[in-house]
Design a protein around this motif. Structure first.
Motif, PDB file in Angstrom:
ATOM      1  N   MET A  57      38.879  50.589  17.400  1.00 52.06           N
ATOM      2  CA  MET A  57      39.645  50.118  16.249  1.00 52.06           C
ATOM      3  C   MET A  57      38.922  48.933  15.617  1.00 52.06           C
ATOM      4  SD  MET A  57      43.611  48.819  16.051  1.00 52.06           S
ATOM      5  CE  MET A  57      43.266  47.185  16.733  1.00 52.06           C
ATOM      6  N   TYR A  58      38.723  48.988  14.307  1.00 48.62           N
ATOM      7  CA  TYR A  58      37.973  47.961  13.605  1.00 48.62           C
ATOM      8  C   TYR A  58      38.894  46.840  13.111  1.00 48.62           C
ATOM      9  CZ  TYR A  58      34.840  51.978  13.412  1.00 48.62           C
ATOM     10  OH  TYR A  58      34.078  53.072  13.729  1.00 48.62           O
ATOM     11  N   LYS A  59      38.457  45.603  13.337  1.00 48.34           N
ATOM     12  CA  LYS A  59      39.191  44.438  12.849  1.00 48.34           C
ATOM     13  C   LYS A  59      38.181  43.384  12.386  1.00 48.34           C
ATOM     14  CE  LYS A  59      42.837  42.927  14.958  1.00 48.34           C
ATOM     15  NZ  LYS A  59      43.785  42.342  15.944  1.00 48.34           N
ATOM     16  N   LEU A  60      38.631  42.501  11.513  1.00 47.50           N
ATOM     17  CA  LEU A  60      37.834  41.320  11.225  1.00 47.50           C
ATOM     18  C   LEU A  60      38.064  40.324  12.349  1.00 47.50           C
ATOM     19  CD1 LEU A  60      38.482  40.830   7.390  1.00 47.50           C
ATOM     20  CD2 LEU A  60      36.441  41.760   8.497  1.00 47.50           C
ATOM     21  N   ARG A  61      36.999  39.710  12.828  1.00 50.48           N
ATOM     22  CA  ARG A  61      37.107  38.804  13.974  1.00 50.48           C
ATOM     23  C   ARG A  61      37.873  37.540  13.582  1.00 50.48           C
ATOM     24  NH1 ARG A  61      33.955  34.664  16.084  1.00 50.48           N
ATOM     25  NH2 ARG A  61      32.411  34.981  14.427  1.00 50.48           N
ATOM     26  N   SER A  62      38.911  37.240  14.331  1.00 56.05           N
ATOM     27  CA  SER A  62      39.729  36.057  14.047  1.00 56.05           C
ATOM     28  C   SER A  62      39.613  34.997  15.138  1.00 56.05           C
ATOM     29  CB  SER A  62      41.203  36.458  13.895  1.00 56.05           C
ATOM     30  OG  SER A  62      41.683  37.060  15.091  1.00 56.05           O
ATOM     31  N   MET A  63      38.909  35.314  16.238  1.00 53.47           N
ATOM     32  CA  MET A  63      38.788  34.379  17.347  1.00 53.47           C
ATOM     33  C   MET A  63      37.356  33.892  17.523  1.00 53.47           C
ATOM     34  SD  MET A  63      41.271  35.736  20.370  1.00 53.47           S
ATOM     35  CE  MET A  63      43.029  35.877  20.104  1.00 53.47           C
ATOM     36  N   LYS A  64      37.237  32.780  18.216  1.00 54.48           N
ATOM     37  CA  LYS A  64      35.934  32.202  18.497  1.00 54.48           C
ATOM     38  C   LYS A  64      35.129  33.115  19.416  1.00 54.48           C
ATOM     39  CE  LYS A  64      37.981  27.598  18.197  1.00 54.48           C
ATOM     40  NZ  LYS A  64      38.388  26.385  18.945  1.00 54.48           N
ATOM     41  N   MET A  65      33.837  32.951  19.400  1.00 54.55           N
ATOM     42  CA  MET A  65      32.974  33.727  20.278  1.00 54.55           C
ATOM     43  C   MET A  65      33.323  33.473  21.737  1.00 54.55           C
ATOM     44  SD  MET A  65      30.768  35.573  18.615  1.00 54.55           S
ATOM     45  CE  MET A  65      29.426  35.790  19.777  1.00 54.55           C
ATOM     46  N   ASN A  66      33.289  34.535  22.547  1.00 55.94           N
ATOM     47  CA  ASN A  66      33.540  34.464  23.993  1.00 55.94           C
ATOM     48  C   ASN A  66      34.903  33.863  24.323  1.00 55.94           C
ATOM     49  OD1 ASN A  66      30.895  35.479  24.624  1.00 55.94           O
ATOM     50  ND2 ASN A  66      30.085  33.449  24.109  1.00 55.94           N
ATOM     51  N   ALA A  67      35.884  34.101  23.460  1.00 59.12           N
ATOM     52  CA  ALA A  67      37.249  33.629  23.724  1.00 59.12           C
ATOM     53  C   ALA A  67      37.826  34.346  24.938  1.00 59.12           C
ATOM     54  CB  ALA A  67      38.127  33.872  22.502  1.00 59.12           C
ATOM     55  N   ALA A  68      38.602  33.616  25.732  1.00 57.78           N
ATOM     56  CA  ALA A  68      39.221  34.200  26.925  1.00 57.78           C
ATOM     57  C   ALA A  68      40.247  35.254  26.515  1.00 57.78           C
ATOM     58  CB  ALA A  68      39.896  33.105  27.743  1.00 57.78           C
ATOM     59  N   ASP A  69      40.402  36.267  27.349  1.00 60.97           N
ATOM     60  CA  ASP A  69      41.379  37.332  27.112  1.00 60.97           C
ATOM     61  C   ASP A  69      42.705  36.907  27.750  1.00 60.97           C
ATOM     62  OD1 ASP A  69      42.810  39.607  26.721  1.00 60.97           O
ATOM     63  OD2 ASP A  69      41.435  40.954  27.746  1.00 60.97           O
ATOM     64  N   LEU A  70      43.664  36.524  26.927  1.00 57.87           N
ATOM     65  CA  LEU A  70      44.976  36.094  27.422  1.00 57.87           C
ATOM     66  C   LEU A  70      45.996  37.191  27.193  1.00 57.87           C
ATOM     67  CD1 LEU A  70      45.136  32.406  26.114  1.00 57.87           C
ATOM     68  CD2 LEU A  70      44.363  33.229  28.345  1.00 57.87           C
ATOM     69  N   ARG A  71      46.831  37.409  28.190  1.00 64.74           N
ATOM     70  CA  ARG A  71      47.878  38.423  28.084  1.00 64.74           C
ATOM     71  C   ARG A  71      49.238  37.803  28.364  1.00 64.74           C
ATOM     72  NH1 ARG A  71      45.195  43.349  29.198  1.00 64.74           N
ATOM     73  NH2 ARG A  71      43.136  43.153  28.222  1.00 64.74           N
ATOM     74  N   ASN A  72      50.266  38.385  27.756  1.00 69.51           N
ATOM     75  CA  ASN A  72      51.633  37.991  28.062  1.00 69.51           C
ATOM     76  C   ASN A  72      52.031  38.555  29.420  1.00 69.51           C
ATOM     77  OD1 ASN A  72      52.027  36.734  25.483  1.00 69.51           O
ATOM     78  ND2 ASN A  72      52.215  38.782  24.598  1.00 69.51           N
ATOM     79  N   ALA A  73      53.177  38.119  29.911  1.00 72.63           N
ATOM     80  CA  ALA A  73      53.637  38.562  31.229  1.00 72.63           C
ATOM     81  C   ALA A  73      53.814  40.074  31.292  1.00 72.63           C
ATOM     82  CB  ALA A  73      54.945  37.848  31.581  1.00 72.63           C
ATOM     83  N   ASP A  74      54.133  40.710  30.145  1.00 72.32           N
ATOM     84  CA  ASP A  74      54.336  42.165  30.146  1.00 72.32           C
ATOM     85  C   ASP A  74      53.035  42.941  29.951  1.00 72.32           C
ATOM     86  OD1 ASP A  74      53.783  41.726  27.488  1.00 72.32           O
ATOM     87  OD2 ASP A  74      55.709  42.415  26.723  1.00 72.32           O
ATOM     88  N   GLY A  75      51.894  42.227  29.889  1.00 73.58           N
ATOM     89  CA  GLY A  75      50.601  42.875  29.752  1.00 73.58           C
ATOM     90  C   GLY A  75      50.122  43.013  28.321  1.00 73.58           C
ATOM     91  N   SER A  76      50.970  42.693  27.348  1.00 71.01           N
ATOM     92  CA  SER A  76      50.569  42.772  25.949  1.00 71.01           C
ATOM     93  C   SER A  76      49.686  41.587  25.580  1.00 71.01           C
ATOM     94  CB  SER A  76      51.803  42.827  25.036  1.00 71.01           C
ATOM     95  OG  SER A  76      52.617  41.681  25.227  1.00 71.01           O
ATOM     96  N   THR A  77      49.000  41.701  24.456  1.00 67.55           N
ATOM     97  CA  THR A  77      48.063  40.672  24.034  1.00 67.55           C
ATOM     98  C   THR A  77      48.792  39.399  23.610  1.00 67.55           C
ATOM     99  OG1 THR A  77      46.545  42.386  23.253  1.00 67.55           O
ATOM    100  CG2 THR A  77      46.156  40.149  22.474  1.00 67.55           C
ATOM    101  N   PHE A  78      48.324  38.258  24.101  1.00 67.41           N
ATOM    102  CA  PHE A  78      48.924  36.968  23.751  1.00 67.41           C
ATOM    103  C   PHE A  78      48.640  36.652  22.292  1.00 67.41           C
ATOM    104  CE2 PHE A  78      48.524  32.287  23.429  1.00 67.41           C
ATOM    105  CZ  PHE A  78      49.825  31.938  23.758  1.00 67.41           C
TER     106      PHE A  78
END
Length: 209
Positions: A57-78
């Motif tokens: 899936m294509y998106k424009l990058r909105s986060m800094k390079m090498n940003a940590a992958d954070l998830r909510n408690a239910d496993g969805s994207t923070f």
């Protein structure tokens, strides 16, 4: 007939007609994304598509390079407005939903539809329970029932049940309602970010979302 034939025809026609606007967005926003931290303009994210097929899936990058992958408690994207991983331009394109604009290419490729369930991460398939895999019966959408009426205000599992409701009630008029409600939500910038959420870090290197 609409679900099988006309929905796809409408997707292709609208995506092609909207391509000039995507080019304008890329010409204006793309250089700003690059200049802020010298990183790539796009973020290509693996997602679950129709019948469980994984696509990029294509998106424009909105986060800094090498940003940590954070998830909510239910496993969805923070997702939060004060997320330190967001770049300055990233916060703007998130609020305005411009980061999703390259998904017009996914629509033309046949990976996505304009309206449909938002695609989950590939690893989420293992977390589906009961009838939850039914959301994969249709192409995922750039926007959908949840995005139009709830954005990021309800839990992931509840969003899945709304997706299944959509799968069972697909119609031209429902898609029109979802499209119009989404337009209003985007203009008002309602519920783009989750205000309260517990997040956990996932060990996943790479560029930011």
């Amino acid at each position: 007939m609409y679900r099988i034939v006309f929905k796809r025809i409408i997707d292709i026609l609208l995506a092609i007609l909207t391509l000039p606007f995507l080019i304008i967005i890329l010409c204006i926003v793309g250089p700003i994304i690059y200049l802020e931290d010298k990183g790539p303009i796009y973020y290509n994210a693996p997602r679950l598509g129709k019948n469980g097929r994984v696509f990029m899936m294509y998106k424009l990058r909105s986060m800094k390079m090498n940003a940590a992958d954070l998830r909510n408690a239910d496993g969805s994207t923070f997702n939060a407005e004060n997320d330190p991983r967001l770049t300055k331009i990233g916060k703007f394109i998130r609020k305005s939903s411009l980061d999703e604009s390259p998904q017009l290419l996914n629509i033309i490729n046949g990976d996505m539809s304009i309206i449909g369930p938002r695609p989950d991460l590939p690893e989420h398939e293992a977390l589906y329970e009961g009838n939850e895999k039914r959301k994969l019966e249709v192409r995922p959408g750039v926007t959908g029932f949840n995005q139009a009426y709830y954005r990021n205000t309800i839990p992931w599992k509840e969003r899945i049940q709304n997706d299944i409701y959509y799968v069972d009630h697909i119609s031209f008029w429902l898609d029109i309602k979802i499209f119009l409600k989404t337009a209003v939500s985007v203009i008002k910038r309602e519920d783009v970010f989750v205000t309260e959420n517990s997040a956990k870090k996932v060990d996943n290197s790479g560029i930011g979302l």
